[in-house]
Design an enzyme around this catalytic site. Structure first.
Site, PDB file in Angstrom:
ATOM      1  N   SER A  91     -26.274 106.428 -42.678  1.00 26.06           N
ATOM      2  CA  SER A  91     -26.262 105.163 -41.841  1.00 26.06           C
ATOM      3  C   SER A  91     -27.391 104.297 -41.720  1.00 26.06           C
ATOM      4  O   SER A  91     -27.623 103.520 -40.553  1.00 26.06           O
ATOM      5  CB  SER A  91     -25.603 105.570 -40.487  1.00 26.06           C
ATOM      6  N   TYR A  95     -23.233  98.353 -38.515  1.00 29.83           N
ATOM      7  CA  TYR A  95     -21.887  98.753 -37.377  1.00 29.83           C
ATOM      8  C   TYR A  95     -21.933  97.791 -36.221  1.00 29.83           C
ATOM      9  O   TYR A  95     -20.945  97.833 -35.479  1.00 29.83           O
ATOM     10  CB  TYR A  95     -22.365 100.008 -36.956  1.00 29.83           C
ATOM     11  N   ARG A 122     -18.619 107.096 -51.570  1.00 32.12           N
ATOM     12  CA  ARG A 122     -19.134 105.665 -51.742  1.00 32.12           C
ATOM     13  C   ARG A 122     -20.790 105.847 -51.876  1.00 32.12           C
ATOM     14  O   ARG A 122     -21.485 106.155 -51.570  1.00 32.12           O
ATOM     15  CB  ARG A 122     -19.023 104.780 -50.220  1.00 32.12           C
ATOM     16  N   GLY A 130     -18.060 106.096 -43.711  1.00 36.50           N
ATOM     17  CA  GLY A 130     -17.523 105.401 -42.042  1.00 36.50           C
ATOM     18  C   GLY A 130     -16.130 104.946 -42.338  1.00 36.50           C
ATOM     19  O   GLY A 130     -15.721 104.340 -43.616  1.00 36.50           O
TER      20      GLY A 130
END
Length: 322
Positions: free
Chosen positions: A158, A224, A263, A284
Site C-alpha cells: 500500500s 485510498y 495484481r 485491496g
C-alpha cells in the site's frame, strides 16, 4: 461479458462452499485497508448466499480457528501476517483450504528484494536497485543509480513508508523513515513514464489499468483517499503493446508461483519498455481498489469477482500449494 472472460465466473453453488471464514484486519500497517476490504468481501459473499462470517485476526486467531467450523478461508489480510506466507502456513497445518497464492509464492511476492532477484534471473525487466543499511549505502546507491530514486520498505504494501527522493540528504532521511517499518530497505531507479496495474484472476490476465495522479507517485493517499486519481480502462496502449504487457505480466506472476488472483504494478519508460515493480497476492477490495475495477472491465461485478476468487480455494484443494 466477452467470451475471453466467460470462464472466470464460478459455477459452484454458494451453499457448496460450506462455512467460509473471511480473515481480515490483523496487526500490519495495512490494517485499516484490510478492514474495509474484508467487510466488502463479507457483504458480497453473504449477499450471494454463502455461509460466511468475518474474523478480525488477533492474538486469539488459532483458538478461534480451532473452535469454529470452517470449511475454507477467504484471506483478505494485507501486508505482514496475512500476505507473507505465515497465514497460509497456519491454514495448511490446520487443513483449511484458502484463497490466493500458497506459502512460497506469498512469501516471495511480499519480499520486494527477492521478487526482483527472481525476475532478474529470468530476464523479466525490473528497475535497478540497491539495499540500504547505512548512510554509506545511501551515498553509494546515489552514485550508482543517480536521481530521482524511490525508497521502499522491502516487506510493506500500500505504498507505506515509500518516498521519492532527489538528493543524498533526502535519500538518507527517507531510508531512516522507511527503517521504522522494516529493517530491510530497498531503493530503486526511478522510471519516468506512465504506471499500469494488471490483475490476474484464475490464471487469466484482466484488462490493464493506466494510473494517473497529481501526487509525485501513486502513494497511499492516491490509492485510498484522493478523489482526483485517474484510472483509464482501456489503458491507452495500442493492441500490440497491451498484449505485450499482459504476456509479460503472466510470465512475471508465473515466475513467483502466483495462484488464484493477484495484481502486478508496472512502469513504462520513454522508449516504451515495461518495468515490473511488484506483485500483490491479496490486493485491496475497497471502493478505491483496482482489481474490482479490472474485473468490471472484463464483465464481472464485485460479487462475481469474490465468488471467482473463493472458487479457486476449492480447485486448489486438489494439488499441493506453495
Amino acid at each position: 461479458m466477452s467470451a475471453a472472460y466467460a470462464n472466470l465466473v464460478s459455477t459452484i453453488a454458494p451453499k457448496d462452499f460450506g462455512r467460509v471464514a473471511v480473515l481480515f484486519g490483523g496487526k500490519s500497517a495495512e490494517r485499516e485497508v484490510s478492514l474495509k476490504s474484508g467487510n466488502a468481501v463479507l457483504d458480497a459473499l453473504q449477499s450471494a448466499g454463502v455461509d460466511a462470517f468475518g474474523l478480525d485476526v488477533g492474538d486469539d486467531l488459532l483458538q478461534r480457528l480451532l473452535n469454529e467450523k470452517i470449511d475454507r478461508a477467504f484471506i483478505i489480510l494485507h501486508g505482514r501476517g496475512g500476505e507473507d506466507g505465515s497465514m497460509q502456513g497456519l491454514l495448511e497445518c490446520l487443513g483449511i483450504p484458502y484463497t490466493g497464492s500458497g506459502i512460497l509464492a506469498s512469501a516471495l511476492a511480499m519480499d520486494k528484494l527477492r521478487t526482483k532477484q527472481v525476475w532478474h534471473s529470468l530476464g523479466i525487466p525490473t528497475p535497478r536497485h540497491a539495499v540500504l543499511g547505512s548512510e554509506a549505502d545511501c551515498i553509494s546507491a546515489a552514485t550508482e543509480l543517480g536521481f530521482p530514486l524511490i525508497v521502499k520498505p522491502a516487506h510493506e504494501g500500500s505504498s507505506i513508508g515509500m518516498a521519492k527522493v532527489s538528493s543524498a540528504s533526502e535519500l538518507i532521511d527517507a531510508w531512516k523513515a522507511a527503517s521504522t517499518y522494516d529493517s530491510q530497505v530497498l531503493v530503486e531507479q526511478w522510471i519516468h513514464g506512465p504506471e499500469f496495474t494488471i490483475a490476474t484472476l484464475r490464471d487469466q490476465v484482466l484488462p490493464p489499468i493506466a494510473l494517473g495522479t497529481t501526487h509525485s507517485f501513486y502513494d497511499y493517499d492516491a490509492k485510498y483517499i484522493a478523489n482526483d486519481t485517474q484510472y483509464r480502462i482501456p489503458c491507452g496502449l495500442d493492441s500490440a503493446k497491451e498484449k505485450e504487457l499482459m504476456d509479460l505480466t503472466a510470465k512475471a506472476c508465473e515466475a513467483l508461483g502466483i495462484a488464484g488472483w493477484g495484481r502486478a504494478d508496472v512502469m513504462q519508460d520513454a522508449e516504451g519498455r515495461f518495468w515490473f515493480l511488484e506483485v500483490n497476492t491479496a490486493p485491496g477490495m475497497t471502493d478505491h481498489s483496482l482489481v474490482p475495477m479490472a474485473a468490471r472491465a472484463a464483465g464481472l461485478d464485485f460479487q462475481q469477482l469474490v465468488l471467482a476468487i473463493l472458487a479457486e480455494s476449492v480447485a486448489g484443494n486438489k494439488e499441493p500449494r506453495g
